[in-house]
Write a protein that holds these residues in place. Structure first.
Motif, PDB file in Angstrom:
ATOM      1  N   ILE A 282      -1.733 -14.604   5.448  1.00  0.00           N
ATOM      2  CA  ILE A 282      -2.768 -14.782   4.432  1.00  0.00           C
ATOM      3  C   ILE A 282      -2.789 -13.553   3.530  1.00  0.00           C
ATOM      4  CG2 ILE A 282      -5.226 -15.186   4.043  1.00  0.00           C
ATOM      5  CD1 ILE A 282      -5.401 -16.370   6.822  1.00  0.00           C
ATOM      6  N   ASP A 283      -2.894 -13.790   2.240  1.00  0.00           N
ATOM      7  CA  ASP A 283      -2.973 -12.683   1.278  1.00  0.00           C
ATOM      8  C   ASP A 283      -3.954 -13.082   0.175  1.00  0.00           C
ATOM      9  OD1 ASP A 283      -2.570 -10.268   0.137  1.00  0.00           O
ATOM     10  OD2 ASP A 283      -0.608 -10.719  -0.723  1.00  0.00           O
ATOM     11  N   SER A 284      -4.630 -12.106  -0.386  1.00  0.00           N
ATOM     12  CA  SER A 284      -5.624 -12.370  -1.432  1.00  0.00           C
ATOM     13  C   SER A 284      -5.180 -11.734  -2.740  1.00  0.00           C
ATOM     14  CB  SER A 284      -6.993 -11.809  -1.022  1.00  0.00           C
ATOM     15  OG  SER A 284      -6.921 -10.413  -0.825  1.00  0.00           O
ATOM     16  N   THR A 285      -5.489 -12.428  -3.828  1.00  0.00           N
ATOM     17  CA  THR A 285      -5.228 -11.927  -5.176  1.00  0.00           C
ATOM     18  C   THR A 285      -6.517 -12.045  -5.987  1.00  0.00           C
ATOM     19  OG1 THR A 285      -4.531 -14.110  -5.943  1.00  0.00           O
ATOM     20  CG2 THR A 285      -2.821 -12.683  -5.007  1.00  0.00           C
ATOM     21  N   ARG A 286      -6.434 -11.760  -7.253  1.00  0.00           N
ATOM     22  CA  ARG A 286      -7.626 -11.819  -8.095  1.00  0.00           C
ATOM     23  C   ARG A 286      -8.132 -13.248  -8.272  1.00  0.00           C
ATOM     24  NH1 ARG A 286      -6.525  -7.626 -13.135  1.00  0.00           N
ATOM     25  NH2 ARG A 286      -6.479  -5.688 -11.865  1.00  0.00           N
ATOM     26  N   ASP A 287      -7.210 -14.199  -8.248  1.00  0.00           N
ATOM     27  CA  ASP A 287      -7.618 -15.585  -8.509  1.00  0.00           C
ATOM     28  C   ASP A 287      -7.833 -16.398  -7.242  1.00  0.00           C
ATOM     29  OD1 ASP A 287      -4.967 -15.425  -7.849  1.00  0.00           O
ATOM     30  OD2 ASP A 287      -4.351 -17.101  -9.131  1.00  0.00           O
ATOM     31  N   GLY A 288      -7.699 -15.809  -6.055  1.00  0.00           N
ATOM     32  CA  GLY A 288      -7.960 -16.575  -4.841  1.00  0.00           C
ATOM     33  C   GLY A 288      -7.257 -16.012  -3.617  1.00  0.00           C
ATOM     34  N   VAL A 289      -7.414 -16.747  -2.508  1.00  0.00           N
ATOM     35  CA  VAL A 289      -6.786 -16.390  -1.231  1.00  0.00           C
ATOM     36  C   VAL A 289      -5.732 -17.436  -0.930  1.00  0.00           C
ATOM     37  CG1 VAL A 289      -7.158 -15.951   1.217  1.00  0.00           C
ATOM     38  CG2 VAL A 289      -8.950 -15.376  -0.425  1.00  0.00           C
ATOM     39  N   TYR A 290      -4.521 -16.980  -0.553  1.00  0.00           N
ATOM     40  CA  TYR A 290      -3.393 -17.896  -0.400  1.00  0.00           C
ATOM     41  C   TYR A 290      -2.749 -17.739   0.975  1.00  0.00           C
ATOM     42  CZ  TYR A 290      -3.855 -18.529  -5.426  1.00  0.00           C
ATOM     43  OH  TYR A 290      -4.348 -18.820  -6.669  1.00  0.00           O
ATOM     44  N   VAL A 291      -2.105 -18.830   1.396  1.00  0.00           N
ATOM     45  CA  VAL A 291      -1.390 -18.863   2.669  1.00  0.00           C
ATOM     46  C   VAL A 291       0.101 -18.968   2.365  1.00  0.00           C
ATOM     47  CG1 VAL A 291      -1.073 -20.085   4.850  1.00  0.00           C
ATOM     48  CG2 VAL A 291      -3.331 -19.991   3.792  1.00  0.00           C
ATOM     49  N   TYR A 292       0.917 -18.208   3.130  1.00  0.00           N
ATOM     50  CA  TYR A 292       2.362 -18.201   2.951  1.00  0.00           C
ATOM     51  C   TYR A 292       3.029 -18.485   4.297  1.00  0.00           C
ATOM     52  CZ  TYR A 292       1.050 -15.561  -1.268  1.00  0.00           C
ATOM     53  OH  TYR A 292       0.478 -15.143  -2.435  1.00  0.00           O
ATOM     54  N   THR A 293       4.245 -18.986   4.240  1.00  0.00           N
ATOM     55  CA  THR A 293       5.032 -19.130   5.460  1.00  0.00           C
ATOM     56  C   THR A 293       5.495 -17.751   5.920  1.00  0.00           C
ATOM     57  OG1 THR A 293       7.032 -19.496   4.162  1.00  0.00           O
ATOM     58  CG2 THR A 293       5.811 -21.444   4.904  1.00  0.00           C
ATOM     59  N   ALA A 294       5.733 -17.608   7.190  1.00  0.00           N
ATOM     60  CA  ALA A 294       6.152 -16.308   7.731  1.00  0.00           C
ATOM     61  C   ALA A 294       6.989 -16.533   8.976  1.00  0.00           C
ATOM     62  CB  ALA A 294       4.925 -15.440   8.057  1.00  0.00           C
ATOM     63  N   LYS A 295       7.714 -15.476   9.355  1.00  0.00           N
ATOM     64  CA  LYS A 295       8.493 -15.485  10.588  1.00  0.00           C
ATOM     65  C   LYS A 295       7.837 -14.542  11.594  1.00  0.00           C
ATOM     66  CE  LYS A 295      12.981 -16.500   8.470  1.00  0.00           C
ATOM     67  NZ  LYS A 295      14.388 -16.028   8.299  1.00  0.00           N
ATOM     68  N   PRO A 296       7.780 -14.931  12.868  1.00  0.00           N
ATOM     69  CA  PRO A 296       7.185 -14.039  13.884  1.00  0.00           C
ATOM     70  C   PRO A 296       7.899 -12.697  13.901  1.00  0.00           C
ATOM     71  CG  PRO A 296       7.523 -16.235  14.780  1.00  0.00           C
ATOM     72  CD  PRO A 296       8.221 -16.208  13.449  1.00  0.00           C
ATOM     73  N   PRO A 297       7.182 -11.587  13.972  1.00  0.00           N
ATOM     74  CA  PRO A 297       7.815 -10.262  13.977  1.00  0.00           C
ATOM     75  C   PRO A 297       8.658 -10.030  15.231  1.00  0.00           C
ATOM     76  CG  PRO A 297       5.470 -10.089  14.460  1.00  0.00           C
ATOM     77  CD  PRO A 297       5.721 -11.508  14.073  1.00  0.00           C
ATOM     78  N   GLU A 298       9.714  -9.243  15.057  1.00  0.00           N
ATOM     79  CA  GLU A 298      10.575  -8.878  16.177  1.00  0.00           C
ATOM     80  C   GLU A 298      10.012  -7.664  16.909  1.00  0.00           C
ATOM     81  OE1 GLU A 298      13.071 -10.687  17.013  1.00  0.00           O
ATOM     82  OE2 GLU A 298      13.174 -12.001  15.249  1.00  0.00           O
ATOM     83  N   ALA A 299      10.589  -7.401  18.084  1.00  0.00           N
ATOM     84  CA  ALA A 299      10.127  -6.264  18.884  1.00  0.00           C
ATOM     85  C   ALA A 299      10.360  -4.949  18.159  1.00  0.00           C
ATOM     86  CB  ALA A 299      10.846  -6.259  20.241  1.00  0.00           C
ATOM     87  N   GLU A 300      11.448  -4.876  17.355  1.00  0.00           N
ATOM     88  CA  GLU A 300      11.743  -3.635  16.645  1.00  0.00           C
ATOM     89  C   GLU A 300      10.648  -3.296  15.627  1.00  0.00           C
ATOM     90  OE1 GLU A 300      15.538  -4.087  14.894  1.00  0.00           O
ATOM     91  OE2 GLU A 300      16.629  -4.159  16.802  1.00  0.00           O
ATOM     92  N   GLU A 301      10.063  -4.321  15.020  1.00  0.00           N
ATOM     93  CA  GLU A 301       9.011  -4.077  14.023  1.00  0.00           C
ATOM     94  C   GLU A 301       7.778  -3.460  14.680  1.00  0.00           C
ATOM     95  OE1 GLU A 301       8.408  -7.279  11.138  1.00  0.00           O
ATOM     96  OE2 GLU A 301      10.105  -8.315  12.082  1.00  0.00           O
ATOM     97  N   TYR A 302       7.457  -3.903  15.929  1.00  0.00           N
ATOM     98  CA  TYR A 302       6.329  -3.290  16.638  1.00  0.00           C
ATOM     99  C   TYR A 302       6.654  -1.853  17.027  1.00  0.00           C
ATOM    100  CZ  TYR A 302       4.148  -7.895  17.025  1.00  0.00           C
ATOM    101  OH  TYR A 302       3.548  -9.080  16.752  1.00  0.00           O
ATOM    102  N   GLU A 303       7.925  -1.586  17.364  1.00  0.00           N
ATOM    103  CA  GLU A 303       8.330  -0.223  17.721  1.00  0.00           C
ATOM    104  C   GLU A 303       8.248   0.709  16.520  1.00  0.00           C
ATOM    105  OE1 GLU A 303      12.196  -0.603  19.340  1.00  0.00           O
ATOM    106  OE2 GLU A 303      11.533  -1.581  21.215  1.00  0.00           O
ATOM    107  N   LYS A 304       8.430   0.150  15.317  1.00  0.00           N
ATOM    108  CA  LYS A 304       8.362   0.974  14.108  1.00  0.00           C
ATOM    109  C   LYS A 304       6.935   1.210  13.626  1.00  0.00           C
ATOM    110  CE  LYS A 304      12.917  -0.424  12.387  1.00  0.00           C
ATOM    111  NZ  LYS A 304      13.662  -1.078  11.288  1.00  0.00           N
ATOM    112  N   GLY A 305       5.949   0.634  14.305  1.00  0.00           N
ATOM    113  CA  GLY A 305       4.559   0.901  13.946  1.00  0.00           C
ATOM    114  C   GLY A 305       3.749  -0.290  13.512  1.00  0.00           C
TER     115      GLY A 305
END
Length: 300
Positions: A231-254
């Motif tokens: 979910i992300d918000s802009t000036r004209d509204g709040v929108y939903v986007y497709t996404a991929k589940p994060p990998e373990a490396e992304e959690y290790e990077k913070g």
């Protein structure tokens, strides 16, 4: 107090005097000792029990000990009769004091048993053998073992597991939620492939069903939690986007997980429907298990 050595006449005399004092206390404090919030009867019995070793060494002390035990039993019965006769009141007090943390409907039996043991409460009045000598339990009767007949097993016995009605209902609800989440994810994917994003209110609001709207928000929260949508918000509204589940490396990077709280009541729901679905059809169609809760139209 338990002494196996022979006590002196002075010790026996002091013991008799103490027992007479205990007996006198029971007579003088009958009303206070039998009140429902008093524990003095238990303390008096414990005091007499500590003197039991000396009391068994002469007949006069033994008679006084038996007299005290008889009075404590009679006063205990009188104290029990002073309790509220309504069983619901007694059970309510019992649950309030010994209920499990967070669940007053269940009783912590182990803690209740420990307090009963510490208070010296017994189910029955001790028999005369307890007053004169140590209790020796009779040896249990020997049981003759029966030989089991050997049975020839041709194949392993298979039995079906037992399932309760509540478990069946929970499984049905879980399956329904999984189906709703899969449908919601397909709609998000279709809208993002066509437009790159989808307005969260066009996606989740239903114009005539508040309950379905709440379920849609609930299902989206699980998709976001699993990393399948964002979910992300802009000036004209709040929108939903497709996404991929994060990998373990992304959690290790913070990468850190965050939580947000969304409040949606019926008045706010009516305003959102009037703002975002006044001319548009909902992306998620009506489900058969939801009755209409048409928002009130504004009067012009």
């Amino acid at each position: 107090m338990s002494d196996e050595r022979a006590a002196s006449q002075v010790e026996l005399s002091k013991n008799r005097a103490a027992l007479r004092a205990i007996d006198k206390q029971l007579d003088q404090n009958r009303q206070s000792y039998t009140s429902t919030n008093s524990t003095r009867l238990s303390e008096v019995q414990q005091d007499a029990n500590q003197r039991f070793g000396l009391s068994t060494q002469e007949s006069r002390s033994t008679a006084l000990d038996a007299k005290i035990l008889n009075k404590v039993s009679a006063l205990g019965a009188e104290q029990a009769s002073n309790l509220d006769k309504k069983g619901e009141v007694f059970i309510r007090h019992l649950k309030k004091r010994f209920g499990l943390a967070g669940d007053l409907g269940r009783i912590h039996w182990q803690r209740l048993g420990h307090e009963i043991e510490e208070a010296g409460v017994h189910m029955h009045v001790p028999s005369i053998t307890f007053l004169l000598q140590d209790f020796v339990a009779q040896a249990p009767k020997e049981k003759k073992e029966r030989k089991r007949k050997d049975r020839t097993v041709t194949e392993p016995v298979q039995t079906a597991s037992t399932v309760t009605v509540e478990q069946l209902q929970e499984q049905a609800e879980d399956k329904a939620q999984v189906a709703r989440m899969q449908k919601l994810q397909r709609v998000i994917t279709q809208q993002c492939e066509a437009h790159g994003k989808v307005n969260i209110f066009h996606l989740l609001l239903h114009p005539t069903s508040f309950s379905q709207t709440v379920e849609n928000f609930f299902d989206l929260s699980f998709l976001v939690k699993d990393g399948k949508a964002k979910i992300d918000s802009t000036r004209d509204g709040v929108y939903v986007y497709t996404a991929k589940p994060p990998e373990a490396e992304e959690y290790e990077k913070g990468l850190l997980k965050q939580q947000n709280i969304l409040k949606l009541d019926y008045p706010m729901y009516v305003k959102l429907v009037d703002r975002w679905l006044s001319h548009d059809e909902p992306l998620l169609k009506s489900r058969d298990d939801h009755k209409s809760s048409q928002p009130a139209k504004k009067q012009k």
